[in-house]
Design a protein around this motif. Sequence first.
Motif, short mmCIF file in Angstrom:
data_model
loop_
_atom_site.label_atom_id
_atom_site.label_comp_id
_atom_site.label_asym_id
_atom_site.label_seq_id
_atom_site.Cartn_x
_atom_site.Cartn_y
_atom_site.Cartn_z
N VAL A 17 0.80 -1.22 0.00
CA VAL A 17 0.00 0.00 0.00
C VAL A 17 0.84 1.27 0.00
CG1 VAL A 17 -1.96 -1.15 1.10
CG2 VAL A 17 -0.29 0.02 2.51
N SER A 18 2.12 1.15 0.26
CA SER A 18 2.99 2.33 0.30
C SER A 18 4.42 1.89 0.00
CB SER A 18 2.94 2.99 1.68
OG SER A 18 3.53 2.13 2.65
N GLU A 19 5.28 2.89 -0.15
CA GLU A 19 6.69 2.58 -0.37
C GLU A 19 7.28 1.81 0.82
OE1 GLU A 19 6.12 6.71 -2.30
OE2 GLU A 19 5.21 5.52 -0.73
N ASN A 20 6.95 2.25 2.03
CA ASN A 20 7.48 1.58 3.22
C ASN A 20 6.99 0.14 3.29
OD1 ASN A 20 8.88 3.83 4.07
ND2 ASN A 20 7.30 4.51 5.48
N ASP A 21 5.74 -0.06 2.96
CA ASP A 21 5.17 -1.40 2.97
C ASP A 21 5.84 -2.28 1.92
OD1 ASP A 21 3.28 -3.34 3.89
OD2 ASP A 21 2.06 -2.93 2.11
N ALA A 22 6.05 -1.75 0.73
CA ALA A 22 6.72 -2.50 -0.34
C ALA A 22 8.15 -2.82 0.05
CB ALA A 22 6.68 -1.71 -1.65
N ALA A 23 8.84 -1.86 0.65
CA ALA A 23 10.22 -2.10 1.09
C ALA A 23 10.27 -3.19 2.14
CB ALA A 23 10.83 -0.80 1.64
N TRP A 24 9.31 -3.19 3.05
CA TRP A 24 9.24 -4.24 4.07
C TRP A 24 9.06 -5.60 3.41
CZ3 TRP A 24 5.08 -7.52 5.08
CH2 TRP A 24 5.24 -8.36 6.18
N LEU A 25 8.15 -5.70 2.44
CA LEU A 25 7.91 -6.97 1.75
C LEU A 25 9.18 -7.44 1.03
CD1 LEU A 25 6.16 -9.28 0.72
CD2 LEU A 25 5.48 -7.79 -1.17
N LEU A 26 9.84 -6.54 0.32
CA LEU A 26 11.07 -6.92 -0.37
C LEU A 26 12.14 -7.39 0.62
CD1 LEU A 26 11.18 -4.15 -3.11
CD2 LEU A 26 10.59 -6.58 -3.40
N GLY A 27 12.19 -6.77 1.78
CA GLY A 27 13.11 -7.19 2.82
C GLY A 27 12.78 -8.59 3.33
N GLU A 28 11.50 -8.88 3.48
CA GLU A 28 11.07 -10.22 3.91
C GLU A 28 11.46 -11.27 2.87
OE1 GLU A 28 9.51 -11.28 6.87
OE2 GLU A 28 10.12 -9.28 7.48
N MET A 29 11.31 -10.93 1.61
CA MET A 29 11.68 -11.87 0.54
C MET A 29 13.19 -12.10 0.53
SD MET A 29 8.95 -12.94 -1.04
CE MET A 29 7.89 -12.83 0.39
N ALA A 30 13.97 -11.03 0.69
CA ALA A 30 15.42 -11.15 0.71
C ALA A 30 15.88 -12.00 1.90
CB ALA A 30 16.07 -9.78 0.76
N ALA A 31 15.24 -11.79 3.05
CA ALA A 31 15.61 -12.55 4.25
C ALA A 31 15.35 -14.05 4.07
CB ALA A 31 14.84 -12.02 5.46
N ARG A 32 14.40 -14.37 3.21
CA ARG A 32 14.06 -15.77 2.96
C ARG A 32 14.79 -16.33 1.73
NH1 ARG A 32 10.46 -13.49 5.92
NH2 ARG A 32 9.07 -14.63 7.30
N ASP A 33 15.67 -15.54 1.15
CA ASP A 33 16.45 -15.95 -0.03
C ASP A 33 15.54 -16.25 -1.22
OD1 ASP A 33 18.93 -16.32 -1.25
OD2 ASP A 33 18.92 -18.48 -0.86
N VAL A 34 14.55 -15.37 -1.43
CA VAL A 34 13.57 -15.52 -2.50
C VAL A 34 13.81 -14.44 -3.56
CG1 VAL A 34 11.10 -15.34 -3.03
CG2 VAL A 34 11.86 -16.55 -0.98
N THR A 35 13.77 -14.83 -4.83
CA THR A 35 13.90 -13.89 -5.94
C THR A 35 12.54 -13.25 -6.20
OG1 THR A 35 15.67 -15.18 -6.93
CG2 THR A 35 14.49 -13.68 -8.39
N VAL A 36 12.53 -11.96 -6.52
CA VAL A 36 11.30 -11.23 -6.83
C VAL A 36 11.37 -10.73 -8.26
CG1 VAL A 36 9.94 -9.17 -6.28
CG2 VAL A 36 10.93 -10.53 -4.43
N ILE A 37 10.28 -10.94 -9.00
CA ILE A 37 10.18 -10.38 -10.36
C ILE A 37 9.00 -9.43 -10.36
CG2 ILE A 37 9.71 -10.86 -12.79
CD1 ILE A 37 11.06 -13.57 -12.41
N VAL A 38 9.27 -8.19 -10.76
CA VAL A 38 8.22 -7.17 -10.85
C VAL A 38 8.07 -6.81 -12.32
CG1 VAL A 38 7.45 -4.89 -10.15
CG2 VAL A 38 8.79 -6.28 -8.57
N ASN A 39 6.90 -7.09 -12.88
CA ASN A 39 6.65 -6.77 -14.28
C ASN A 39 6.64 -5.26 -14.44
OD1 ASN A 39 6.04 -7.54 -16.97
ND2 ASN A 39 3.93 -6.98 -16.62
N GLY A 40 6.64 -4.82 -15.63
CA GLY A 40 6.74 -3.40 -15.96
C GLY A 40 7.98 -3.29 -16.80
N ASP A 41 9.07 -2.95 -16.16
CA ASP A 41 10.36 -2.99 -16.83
C ASP A 41 11.02 -4.35 -16.61
OD1 ASP A 41 10.12 -0.41 -17.75
OD2 ASP A 41 11.06 0.45 -15.98
N LEU A 42 10.23 -5.30 -16.18
CA LEU A 42 10.68 -6.66 -15.91
C LEU A 42 11.92 -6.66 -15.02
CD1 LEU A 42 9.32 -9.25 -16.63
CD2 LEU A 42 10.94 -9.56 -18.46
N GLN A 43 11.73 -6.14 -13.82
CA GLN A 43 12.82 -6.05 -12.87
C GLN A 43 12.92 -7.33 -12.06
OE1 GLN A 43 10.78 -2.74 -11.53
NE2 GLN A 43 12.18 -1.23 -12.36
#
Length: 139
Positions: free
Chosen positions: A80-106
């Motif tokens: 819902v916000s930048e802080n919330d998204a950053a928290w989620l990305l941090g949780e994924m990194a802590a679990r050694d999970v790769t994230v793909i975000v469509n758009g510029d296919l990041q």
Amino acid sequence: MAIVWGYILEGAGRPARKAQIETLVALGAEVDSPGTIWSDKLTGRTTTRPRNKLVGRNDLIRAVMAGDTVVFHAPQCLGVSENDAAWLLGEMAARDVTVIVNGDLQKIAPGGDTSEVMAAMARWRLAKNMRTYRARKAK
């Protein structure tokens, strides 16, 4: 065995559910396996305090394992916000999970640089807030 998961966040300013599903499928989310696509629907004015409000996302976080991948349709589908998204990305990194975000296919490797995705999320949120402000001012 690594799994490609998908996450859908419905709500104001976010792409339609159908478009999100199409993107997740195109990026390899395993929609044929039960429980690989998680979703939440935002209604009204939303915050993630406490963090347990996005139940599907929290279930996804608990389900992923090291080496898995999670696919999102767009940066605004991370939270819902930048802080919330950053928290989620941090949780994924802590679990050694790769994230793909469509758009510029990041593609963000665990612990990788999230600055482009966060900047896109900030631009989206600013544009959304400006549309809301202008709509209220026009009344």
